[in-house]
Design a protein around this motif. Structure first.
Motif, short mmCIF file in Angstrom:
data_model
loop_
_atom_site.label_atom_id
_atom_site.label_comp_id
_atom_site.label_asym_id
_atom_site.label_seq_id
_atom_site.Cartn_x
_atom_site.Cartn_y
_atom_site.Cartn_z
N LYS A 86 56.38 43.52 78.66
CA LYS A 86 55.96 42.85 79.88
C LYS A 86 55.18 41.60 79.50
O LYS A 86 54.48 41.59 78.47
CB LYS A 86 55.08 43.76 80.74
N GLU A 87 55.28 40.57 80.31
CA GLU A 87 54.60 39.32 79.98
C GLU A 87 53.09 39.45 80.18
O GLU A 87 52.61 40.03 81.16
CB GLU A 87 55.12 38.18 80.85
N SER A 88 52.35 38.91 79.22
CA SER A 88 50.89 38.86 79.32
C SER A 88 50.41 37.46 78.99
O SER A 88 51.13 36.67 78.38
CB SER A 88 50.24 39.88 78.37
N ALA A 89 49.21 37.15 79.42
CA ALA A 89 48.57 35.86 79.17
C ALA A 89 47.07 36.12 79.14
O ALA A 89 46.61 37.20 79.56
CB ALA A 89 48.93 34.85 80.25
N PRO A 90 46.27 35.18 78.62
CA PRO A 90 44.82 35.43 78.52
C PRO A 90 44.16 36.01 79.76
O PRO A 90 43.38 36.96 79.64
CB PRO A 90 44.27 34.06 78.13
N PRO A 91 44.46 35.52 80.98
CA PRO A 91 43.76 36.08 82.15
C PRO A 91 44.24 37.48 82.54
O PRO A 91 43.54 38.19 83.26
CB PRO A 91 44.08 35.08 83.27
N THR A 92 45.44 37.87 82.08
CA THR A 92 46.02 39.13 82.55
C THR A 92 45.98 40.26 81.53
O THR A 92 46.27 41.41 81.87
CB THR A 92 47.48 38.92 82.97
N ARG A 93 45.65 39.97 80.29
CA ARG A 93 45.73 40.98 79.22
C ARG A 93 44.95 42.25 79.54
O ARG A 93 45.49 43.36 79.55
CB ARG A 93 45.20 40.39 77.92
N ILE A 94 43.64 42.08 79.75
CA ILE A 94 42.79 43.24 79.97
C ILE A 94 43.12 43.95 81.28
O ILE A 94 43.21 45.19 81.30
CB ILE A 94 41.31 42.85 79.86
N PRO A 95 43.36 43.23 82.39
CA PRO A 95 43.79 43.92 83.61
C PRO A 95 45.08 44.73 83.43
O PRO A 95 45.23 45.80 84.01
CB PRO A 95 43.98 42.78 84.61
N ARG A 115 35.11 41.03 74.11
CA ARG A 115 36.29 41.77 74.55
C ARG A 115 36.22 43.24 74.17
O ARG A 115 36.79 44.10 74.85
CB ARG A 115 37.55 41.11 73.96
N ARG A 116 35.52 43.54 73.08
CA ARG A 116 35.39 44.94 72.66
C ARG A 116 34.56 45.76 73.65
O ARG A 116 34.54 46.99 73.55
CB ARG A 116 34.77 45.02 71.26
N GLU A 117 33.90 45.11 74.58
CA GLU A 117 33.21 45.85 75.64
C GLU A 117 34.21 46.43 76.63
O GLU A 117 33.89 47.39 77.34
CB GLU A 117 32.24 44.92 76.35
N SER A 118 35.43 45.86 76.67
CA SER A 118 36.44 46.30 77.64
C SER A 118 37.62 47.02 77.00
O SER A 118 38.25 47.88 77.63
CB SER A 118 36.97 45.10 78.43
N MET A 227 45.63 43.90 67.87
CA MET A 227 46.34 44.47 69.01
C MET A 227 45.34 45.26 69.85
O MET A 227 44.58 46.06 69.31
CB MET A 227 47.50 45.35 68.54
N ALA A 228 45.34 45.01 71.14
CA ALA A 228 44.33 45.61 72.02
C ALA A 228 44.90 46.80 72.78
O ALA A 228 46.08 46.84 73.12
CB ALA A 228 43.80 44.57 73.00
#
Length: 286
Positions: A86-95, A115-118, A227-228
Protein backbone atom coordinates in the motif's frame (compact mmCIF):
# COMPACT_ATOMS: atom_id res chain seq x y z
CA UNK A 1 -36.82 -7.38 35.19
CA UNK A 2 -34.04 -9.68 36.38
CA UNK A 3 -34.10 -11.50 33.06
CA UNK A 4 -33.72 -8.18 31.22
CA UNK A 5 -30.74 -7.22 33.43
CA UNK A 6 -29.09 -10.58 32.81
CA UNK A 7 -29.56 -10.17 29.03
CA UNK A 8 -28.07 -6.66 29.12
CA UNK A 9 -25.09 -7.81 31.19
CA UNK A 10 -24.54 -10.76 28.86
CA UNK A 11 -24.65 -8.47 25.84
CA UNK A 12 -22.16 -6.06 27.39
CA UNK A 13 -19.82 -8.91 28.29
CA UNK A 14 -20.10 -10.29 24.74
CA UNK A 15 -19.21 -6.93 23.19
CA UNK A 16 -16.39 -6.36 25.68
CA UNK A 17 -14.95 -9.84 25.17
CA UNK A 18 -15.00 -9.51 21.40
CA UNK A 19 -13.53 -6.00 21.49
CA UNK A 20 -10.78 -7.21 23.80
CA UNK A 21 -10.08 -10.15 21.50
CA UNK A 22 -9.86 -7.86 18.48
CA UNK A 23 -7.47 -5.52 20.26
CA UNK A 24 -5.40 -8.42 21.54
CA UNK A 25 -4.61 -9.87 18.10
CA UNK A 26 -0.91 -9.47 17.52
CA UNK A 27 0.64 -8.60 14.18
CA UNK A 28 1.93 -12.15 13.77
CA UNK A 29 -1.53 -13.55 14.52
CA UNK A 30 -3.08 -11.17 11.98
CA UNK A 31 -0.55 -12.17 9.32
CA UNK A 32 -1.10 -15.87 10.02
CA UNK A 33 -4.88 -15.47 9.86
CA UNK A 34 -4.83 -13.52 6.58
CA UNK A 35 -1.77 -15.18 5.03
CA UNK A 36 -0.58 -11.71 4.03
CA UNK A 37 2.08 -9.26 5.16
CA UNK A 38 0.90 -5.76 4.26
CA UNK A 39 3.58 -3.12 3.92
CA UNK A 40 3.43 0.61 3.43
CA UNK A 41 5.95 1.84 0.89
CA UNK A 42 6.53 4.60 -1.64
CA UNK A 43 5.55 4.91 -5.29
CA UNK A 44 7.96 7.68 -6.27
CA UNK A 45 11.23 7.20 -4.35
CA UNK A 46 13.65 5.36 -6.63
CA UNK A 47 15.39 3.09 -6.04
CA UNK A 48 13.80 2.27 -2.66
CA UNK A 49 10.25 1.92 -3.93
CA UNK A 50 8.70 3.27 -7.12
CA UNK A 51 6.61 2.43 -10.18
CA UNK A 52 8.95 1.63 -13.06
CA UNK A 53 8.41 2.16 -16.77
CA UNK A 54 6.70 -1.24 -17.01
CA UNK A 55 4.22 -0.14 -14.33
CA UNK A 56 5.78 -2.55 -11.82
CA UNK A 57 6.07 -1.59 -8.13
CA UNK A 58 9.71 -2.34 -7.37
CA UNK A 59 12.70 -1.21 -5.34
CA UNK A 60 15.42 -2.00 -2.83
CA UNK A 61 13.07 -1.84 0.18
CA UNK A 62 10.58 -4.15 -1.53
CA UNK A 63 13.32 -6.63 -2.41
CA UNK A 64 14.51 -6.65 1.20
CA UNK A 65 11.01 -7.53 2.41
CA UNK A 66 10.43 -10.16 -0.27
CA UNK A 67 13.82 -11.83 -0.13
CA UNK A 68 14.92 -11.31 3.47
CA UNK A 69 11.85 -10.95 5.68
CA UNK A 70 9.11 -13.00 3.98
CA UNK A 71 11.10 -16.29 4.08
CA UNK A 72 11.75 -15.93 7.82
CA UNK A 73 8.15 -14.92 8.44
CA UNK A 74 6.78 -17.86 6.44
CA UNK A 75 9.01 -20.28 8.33
CA UNK A 76 7.97 -18.79 11.67
CA UNK A 77 4.25 -19.10 10.89
CA UNK A 78 4.48 -22.48 9.14
CA UNK A 79 2.79 -21.28 5.95
CA UNK A 80 3.62 -19.35 2.81
CA UNK A 81 2.97 -15.64 3.39
CA UNK A 82 2.25 -13.36 0.46
CA UNK A 83 3.07 -9.66 0.21
CA UNK A 84 0.60 -6.82 -0.25
CA UNK A 85 1.77 -3.24 -0.85
CA UNK A 86 0.00 0.00 0.00
CA UNK A 87 1.26 3.50 -0.71
CA UNK A 88 2.72 5.44 2.21
CA UNK A 89 4.23 8.91 2.59
CA UNK A 90 5.69 10.85 5.55
CA UNK A 91 2.31 12.18 6.79
CA UNK A 92 0.56 8.80 6.48
CA UNK A 93 3.14 6.27 7.70
CA UNK A 94 2.31 6.19 11.40
CA UNK A 95 -1.48 6.49 10.90
CA UNK A 96 -1.33 3.52 8.51
CA UNK A 97 0.36 1.46 11.24
CA UNK A 98 -1.78 2.55 14.15
CA UNK A 99 -4.99 1.95 12.18
CA UNK A 100 -3.82 -1.58 11.29
CA UNK A 101 -3.99 -0.73 7.58
CA UNK A 102 -0.40 -1.97 7.20
CA UNK A 103 1.86 -4.18 9.30
CA UNK A 104 5.23 -2.71 8.35
CA UNK A 105 6.58 0.50 6.83
CA UNK A 106 9.39 -0.42 4.44
CA UNK A 107 10.70 2.63 2.62
CA UNK A 108 12.75 5.71 3.54
CA UNK A 109 11.65 6.32 7.13
CA UNK A 110 14.32 7.72 9.44
CA UNK A 111 14.58 6.12 12.86
CA UNK A 112 14.26 9.02 15.32
CA UNK A 113 13.69 9.33 19.06
CA UNK A 114 10.48 11.26 18.45
CA UNK A 115 9.05 8.59 16.14
CA UNK A 116 10.00 5.84 18.58
CA UNK A 117 7.37 7.27 20.91
CA UNK A 118 4.75 6.05 18.41
CA UNK A 119 6.33 3.07 16.63
CA UNK A 120 9.15 0.57 16.96
CA UNK A 121 11.99 0.29 14.45
CA UNK A 122 13.98 -2.60 13.03
CA UNK A 123 17.72 -2.70 12.62
CA UNK A 124 19.02 0.13 10.42
CA UNK A 125 19.12 -0.99 6.78
CA UNK A 126 20.40 2.21 5.13
CA UNK A 127 22.24 5.36 6.17
CA UNK A 128 22.23 8.72 4.40
CA UNK A 129 21.92 12.43 5.18
CA UNK A 130 20.02 15.50 4.03
CA UNK A 131 21.19 17.71 1.14
CA UNK A 132 19.64 20.00 -1.48
CA UNK A 133 18.67 19.53 -5.10
CA UNK A 134 18.97 22.79 -7.08
CA UNK A 135 19.11 23.93 -10.67
CA UNK A 136 22.64 24.08 -12.03
CA UNK A 137 24.09 27.55 -11.38
CA UNK A 138 21.99 28.16 -8.27
CA UNK A 139 23.56 30.34 -5.54
CA UNK A 140 22.43 27.80 -2.94
CA UNK A 141 25.42 25.69 -1.92
CA UNK A 142 24.43 24.30 1.49
CA UNK A 143 22.15 24.85 4.46
CA UNK A 144 23.99 28.08 5.31
CA UNK A 145 22.82 29.69 2.07
CA UNK A 146 19.05 29.11 2.25
CA UNK A 147 18.15 32.09 4.47
CA UNK A 148 15.13 33.89 2.94
CA UNK A 149 15.09 31.34 0.09
CA UNK A 150 12.06 29.28 -0.92
CA UNK A 151 12.82 25.67 -0.04
CA UNK A 152 10.67 22.57 -0.57
CA UNK A 153 10.54 19.59 1.77
CA UNK A 154 8.13 16.73 2.38
CA UNK A 155 5.45 17.04 5.03
CA UNK A 156 6.39 15.31 8.25
CA UNK A 157 10.02 14.78 7.23
CA UNK A 158 13.02 15.19 9.51
CA UNK A 159 14.52 17.51 6.88
CA UNK A 160 11.65 19.99 7.24
CA UNK A 161 11.97 19.96 11.03
CA UNK A 162 15.72 20.61 10.90
CA UNK A 163 15.34 23.51 8.44
CA UNK A 164 12.69 25.13 10.64
CA UNK A 165 14.99 24.81 13.66
CA UNK A 166 18.28 25.84 12.06
CA UNK A 167 17.18 28.37 9.45
CA UNK A 168 13.86 29.86 10.58
CA UNK A 169 14.17 32.64 7.99
CA UNK A 170 13.99 30.12 5.13
CA UNK A 171 10.64 30.12 3.35
CA UNK A 172 9.79 26.45 3.81
CA UNK A 173 7.06 24.94 1.64
CA UNK A 174 6.01 21.39 2.51
CA UNK A 175 4.59 18.94 -0.03
CA UNK A 176 2.84 15.58 0.42
CA UNK A 177 5.36 13.57 -1.59
CA UNK A 178 8.56 13.71 -3.61
CA UNK A 179 7.00 14.11 -7.09
CA UNK A 180 5.01 17.14 -5.89
CA UNK A 181 8.08 18.73 -4.30
CA UNK A 182 10.19 18.19 -7.43
CA UNK A 183 7.42 19.59 -9.63
CA UNK A 184 7.45 22.76 -7.52
CA UNK A 185 11.21 23.00 -8.09
CA UNK A 186 10.83 22.48 -11.85
CA UNK A 187 8.13 25.16 -12.03
CA UNK A 188 10.21 27.67 -10.06
CA UNK A 189 7.88 27.79 -7.05
CA UNK A 190 10.92 26.96 -4.89
CA UNK A 191 14.66 27.40 -5.32
CA UNK A 192 15.77 24.17 -3.67
CA UNK A 193 14.37 20.83 -2.59
CA UNK A 194 15.67 19.35 0.67
CA UNK A 195 15.67 15.61 1.12
CA UNK A 196 17.98 12.73 1.94
CA UNK A 197 20.92 12.62 -0.45
CA UNK A 198 20.12 9.17 -1.80
CA UNK A 199 16.53 10.16 -2.59
CA UNK A 200 17.73 13.27 -4.41
CA UNK A 201 20.18 11.11 -6.37
CA UNK A 202 17.31 8.85 -7.41
CA UNK A 203 15.14 11.80 -8.37
CA UNK A 204 17.92 13.41 -10.41
CA UNK A 205 18.68 10.14 -12.21
CA UNK A 206 15.05 9.73 -13.25
CA UNK A 207 14.47 13.38 -14.22
CA UNK A 208 13.83 14.11 -17.94
CA UNK A 209 17.02 16.21 -18.06
CA UNK A 210 19.31 15.03 -15.23
CA UNK A 211 22.14 17.37 -16.22
CA UNK A 212 20.03 20.41 -15.36
CA UNK A 213 20.15 19.53 -11.64
CA UNK A 214 22.88 19.18 -9.03
CA UNK A 215 22.96 17.95 -5.44
CA UNK A 216 24.73 20.39 -3.12
CA UNK A 217 25.97 20.68 0.44
CA UNK A 218 27.41 18.36 3.05
CA UNK A 219 24.94 16.25 5.00
CA UNK A 220 23.09 18.49 7.45
CA UNK A 221 21.45 15.53 9.15
CA UNK A 222 22.06 11.86 9.95
CA UNK A 223 19.32 9.67 8.47
CA UNK A 224 19.37 5.98 9.51
CA UNK A 225 16.49 4.19 7.78
CA UNK A 226 14.64 1.46 9.65
CA UNK A 227 11.46 -0.51 9.04
CA UNK A 228 8.69 0.68 11.35
CA UNK A 229 5.98 -1.38 13.06
CA UNK A 230 3.42 -1.04 15.82
CA UNK A 231 4.87 -0.65 19.30
CA UNK A 232 5.24 -3.49 21.76
CA UNK A 233 5.25 -6.31 19.22
CA UNK A 234 8.50 -8.04 20.24
CA UNK A 235 7.80 -11.29 18.35
CA UNK A 236 7.19 -9.48 15.07
CA UNK A 237 10.19 -7.21 15.64
CA UNK A 238 12.33 -10.30 16.22
CA UNK A 239 11.21 -11.81 12.90
CA UNK A 240 11.90 -8.62 10.92
CA UNK A 241 15.32 -8.23 12.53
CA UNK A 242 16.14 -11.89 11.98
CA UNK A 243 15.44 -11.47 8.27
CA UNK A 244 17.62 -8.37 7.98
CA UNK A 245 20.34 -9.94 10.11
CA UNK A 246 20.50 -13.08 7.97
CA UNK A 247 20.59 -10.99 4.78
CA UNK A 248 23.54 -8.95 6.05
CA UNK A 249 25.42 -11.97 7.45
CA UNK A 250 24.93 -14.06 4.29
CA UNK A 251 25.87 -11.22 1.96
CA UNK A 252 22.45 -11.19 0.30
CA UNK A 253 21.91 -7.62 1.51
CA UNK A 254 25.05 -6.47 -0.31
CA UNK A 255 23.99 -8.27 -3.48
CA UNK A 256 20.70 -6.36 -3.41
CA UNK A 257 22.58 -3.14 -2.66
CA UNK A 258 24.76 -3.73 -5.72
CA UNK A 259 21.66 -4.42 -7.84
CA UNK A 260 20.04 -1.09 -6.98
CA UNK A 261 22.96 1.19 -6.04
CA UNK A 262 25.95 -0.31 -7.86
CA UNK A 263 27.54 1.11 -11.04
CA UNK A 264 24.88 -0.59 -13.17
CA UNK A 265 22.05 0.00 -10.73
CA UNK A 266 19.10 2.34 -10.95
CA UNK A 267 20.86 4.95 -8.79
CA UNK A 268 24.63 4.52 -8.43
CA UNK A 269 25.47 5.30 -4.80
CA UNK A 270 28.60 3.50 -3.58
CA UNK A 271 28.43 1.84 -0.17
CA UNK A 272 31.11 3.49 1.96
CA UNK A 273 33.42 1.29 4.06
CA UNK A 274 32.13 3.10 7.17
CA UNK A 275 28.50 2.29 6.38
CA UNK A 276 29.28 -1.34 5.57
CA UNK A 277 31.15 -1.67 8.85
CA UNK A 278 28.22 -0.12 10.72
CA UNK A 279 25.72 -2.54 9.13
CA UNK A 280 27.88 -5.54 9.96
CA UNK A 281 28.51 -4.35 13.50
CA UNK A 282 24.75 -4.24 14.11
CA UNK A 283 24.47 -7.98 13.52
CA UNK A 284 27.73 -9.05 15.17
CA UNK A 285 27.32 -11.25 18.27
CA UNK A 286 27.29 -9.10 21.39
Amino acid sequence: MKRRVVIVIAAVLFVFTNATSARAETTLEKIKRTGTLTIGTRTGSPPFAYINKNNEWVGFSIDLVEQAILPVLSKKLGKQIKLEKKESAPPTRIPLLTSNAVDLIAETMTDTKERRESVDFSLTFFVTGAQFLVKKGSPIKDINSIAAKRVAAQQGSTNARIIRERVPSAKLLEFPDQPAAFQALVQGQVEAYANDGIQLAGLKAKAPKPDEWIIVGDFFSHEPYGMAMRKNEPDFLQVVNAGLREAIESGRYFELYEKWFGPKGEVPYPLTPETKKFLQKQVAPK
